[in-house]
Structure formats: structure tokens, C-alpha cells
Design an enzyme around this catalytic site. Structure first.
Site, PDB file in Angstrom:
ATOM      1  N   TYR A 166     -15.087   4.530   8.274  1.00 13.74           N
ATOM      2  CA  TYR A 166     -13.630   4.603   8.397  1.00 13.74           C
ATOM      3  C   TYR A 166     -13.248   5.215   9.747  1.00 13.74           C
ATOM      4  CZ  TYR A 166      -8.863   6.285   7.372  1.00 13.74           C
ATOM      5  OH  TYR A 166      -7.519   6.565   7.400  1.00 13.74           O
ATOM      6  N   GLY A 218       0.803  -1.212   0.000  1.00 13.00           N
ATOM      7  CA  GLY A 218       0.000   0.000   0.000  1.00 13.00           C
ATOM      8  C   GLY A 218       0.837   1.264   0.000  1.00 13.00           C
ATOM      9  N   GLN A 219       0.151   2.405   0.121  1.00 15.33           N
ATOM     10  CA  GLN A 219       0.814   3.704   0.025  1.00 15.33           C
ATOM     11  C   GLN A 219       1.887   3.875   1.096  1.00 15.33           C
ATOM     12  OE1 GLN A 219      -1.542   7.140   1.005  1.00 15.33           O
ATOM     13  NE2 GLN A 219      -0.391   8.486  -0.375  1.00 15.33           N
ATOM     14  N   ASP A 224       1.616  -9.124   1.845  1.00 23.71           N
ATOM     15  CA  ASP A 224       0.436  -8.545   1.193  1.00 23.71           C
ATOM     16  C   ASP A 224      -0.331  -9.664   0.510  1.00 23.71           C
ATOM     17  OD1 ASP A 224      -1.389  -6.642   0.031  1.00 23.71           O
ATOM     18  OD2 ASP A 224       0.211  -5.156   0.176  1.00 23.71           O
ATOM     19  N   LYS A 230     -11.414   3.659  13.136  1.00 21.90           N
ATOM     20  CA  LYS A 230     -10.203   4.221  13.730  1.00 21.90           C
ATOM     21  C   LYS A 230     -10.371   4.455  15.235  1.00 21.90           C
ATOM     22  CE  LYS A 230      -7.664   4.191  10.093  1.00 21.90           C
ATOM     23  NZ  LYS A 230      -6.602   3.145  10.010  1.00 21.90           N
TER      24      LYS A 230
END
Length: 311
Positions: A137, A11-12, A34, A141
Site C-alpha cells: 500500500y 467508498g469511504q 463505481d 502511494k
């Protein structure tokens, strides 16, 4: 930390974290996991983060003592399928925490400015304040922060986290977040294309350049545990700007850059519920957080790197 596992290494964040941690600890001591393994990487493994047994086998095989859990569906993407976002975001975290409990590992998992909701103070949002997010989201969190604290208090799992702002990277594209415009616009500017911005021109949000984000991850994980009061969910930031300010600053460097606004209702609603800026005093005091990149330095570096890559 001696042996590290990055879950979500493609990922990023994971793409750049892998490179930096291998510089510090050696290639064989940082395992990249991954859904698809990298055939060109001798220390890459295939892993479905939802498979706790597979995760346990990898941690045991490589004698892992620190897990970076970076698996998540981001804000805008998560709103399109809330059930899937909850399943992936919370499932991967709980698996990491349980395996860490079994093998006595440290755990890092990123929180986000998305953990705040519209009733939190908008400017210099404090470390400890009301947190009523309006996205799945953000709900994930907040829950993740609470679960990290629970596993620390209940089982002694050394779980740690930071609340990342929007992350800007020159090496990997974002994956469905509300702050993605602050990366995408650079590609348009460098390629000479008009950029269509989905965020209102005056919408301020905190941002951070990826090198600072990697430093934050590592610095928190190597900090001694005693001073860490807010161990799961430190506010961290480096800069705050709105789209119009960013675009005007880019245009000073690339005079041909043009843009217009076509507001995405979902991203408008999400970004409007987030802080304009964070107060990261606790991170500075408890483990020495200090960003190196401001807005202008980030813009110069983004243009330099992307120009070399794309032109």
C-alpha cells in the site's frame, strides 16, 4: 472545476465527497462512478476503473474537467494480496492520468501516511524526508506521488494529492485500513458492546475527521497552481492520539464503554512503521490548509450522529 468525475464514489471518502461537491457545483455536474451504479442516483454510472476505454468514454460524454481517483485497496487488506493491491491501486491511477492527459483534466488521488516507512522521523514527520514504506500500500502511494509529479512535469497534467492520515467517518464504514479501529470503536461504544482493539494501546497515529478531509480535497483542487510546490503528496493532519487516549475520552461520555486489546500482528507491524505525527506546514503555507475539527469535537459529533443512527 465545472464537471467532476468521482471514481470510486461508493467508498469511504467518495460517499461523502459526492454529497459535498454536489452542494457546491450542482447535482448534474458531479458524476459518481463505481463498479456498481446507484439506481437511485440519476448521475451515477457503472465503471471498472481498470478499464481505460470505459473511463475515457465517460470523461468525453460528460465533458469532465476534474477527476477524483479514489480507488484503492487499503493497507491491511493489501498485505493479504500484494499483487492485486498493486494491480488495482496503480492501474486505476495510471488510467486516470492517461485519460486526464487526453482530455486536459485535473486529477486528484489520495496519498497516505502509509507512504512513510520505519526510517522516517516519527514525530512531526517533515514534508520532505526519506520514504521507504514496508507495505505494498505504501509503495503504491509513493509511486503514485512520483507518477503524479511525472505527468505534471512531462505532460502538464494538473495532478494533486495529499497524504491522508487515518480518516474517521460517521456515515460510512472503513474498508480494511490499519486505522479502522478509530471508527469501529465508536460503533461498539454506542451499541454497548465491548470493543476489541487490534492496535497497541500506546501506538500514536495521525487522524482526521471526514469533514476536514473533504475540505482538504476541495481546497487543494481549487487552489491556484502557482504556489503549489509539493503538489503531489502534501502532509495534512488534524490530530494525533493513541487508542488508550481515544477510549478514555469516549468513556468520559459513555461511562459503560469497555475495551480490551487483542493485537493483530500485521496491523501492529504496519502501524509501528508509520509516523506518530506529521508536520503539515507546507500545506498550510502553500494553499491555506487549516483543519476545523480537533479530537474532542470529533468524538462529540461521532457519538451524537451514531447514537441517532443506531439507537
Amino acid at each position: 472545476m465545472k464537471k467532476i468525475l468521482i471514481v470510486g464514489a461508493g467508498g469511504q471518502i467518495g460517499t461523502e465527497l459526492k454529497i459535498e461537491l454536489r452542494k457546491l457545483y450542482g447535482e448534474s455536474n458531479v458524476i459518481a462512478a463505481d463498479l456498481q451504479s446507484d439506481r437511485n442516483d440519476d448521475y451515477s454510472v457503472q465503471l471498472d476503473a481498470m478499464d481505460a476505454s470505459a473511463l475515457s468514454l465517460i470523461v468525453n460524454k460528460f465533458k469532465i474537467d476534474a477527476i477524483y481517483n479514489l480507488v484503492a485497496l487499503l493497507s491491511a487488506r493489501g498485505e493479504k494480496d500484494p499483487a492485486l493491491a498493486w494491480k488495482i491501486n496503480m492501474g486505476a491511477l495510471l488510467n486516470a492520468l492517461e485519460v486526464a492527459r487526453q482530455y486536459d483534466c485535473k486529477v486528484f488521488t489520495p496519498s497516505s501516511i502509509g507512504a512513510f516507512g520505519p526510517d522516517a522521523p516519527k514525530d512531526k514527520t517533515p514534508q520532505d524526508t526519506v520514504m521507504h514504506p514496508t507495505t505494498v500500500y505504501g509503495i503504491c502511494k509513493v509511486t503514485g506521488e512520483l507518477m503524479g509529479n511525472y505527468y505534471w512535469e512531462r505532460f502538464g497534467v494538473d495532478a494533486r494529492s495529499v497524504r491522508f492520515p487515518g480518516l474517521i467517518s460517521n456515515s460510512s464504514l472503513p474498508g480494511g485500513g490499519t486505522t479502522d479501529y478509530a471508527v469501529d470503536c465508536f460503533y461498539s461504544a454506542v451499541k454497548g458492546e465491548k470493543f476489541i482493539c487490534p492496535i497497541p494501546r500506546d501506538r500514536y497515529m495521525d487522524m482526521m475527521y471526514m469533514p476536514d478531509a473533504i475540505d482538504a480535497l476541495h481546497d487543494l483542487m481549487v487552489a491556484p497552481p502557482r504556489p503549489l510546490i509539493h503538489r503531489n503528496g502534501y502532509n495534512v493532519t488534524a490530530m494525533s492520539f493513541c487508542p488508550e487516549e481515544l477510549f478514555e475520552a469516549i468513556k468520559k461520555r459513555i461511562p459503560t464503554f469497555e475495551w480490551e486489546y487483542d493485537i493483530d500482528p500485521m496491523k501492529d507491524k504496519i502501524s509501528d512503521s508509520w509516523p506518530n505525527s506529521l508536520d503539515d506546514t507546507c500545506a498550510r503555507q502553500e494553499w491555506g490548509w487549516n483543519p476545523k475539527w480537533d479530537r474532542d469535537a470529533m468524538i462529540d459529533d461521532m457519538i451524537k450522529v451514531l447514537s441517532a443512527k443506531l439507537l
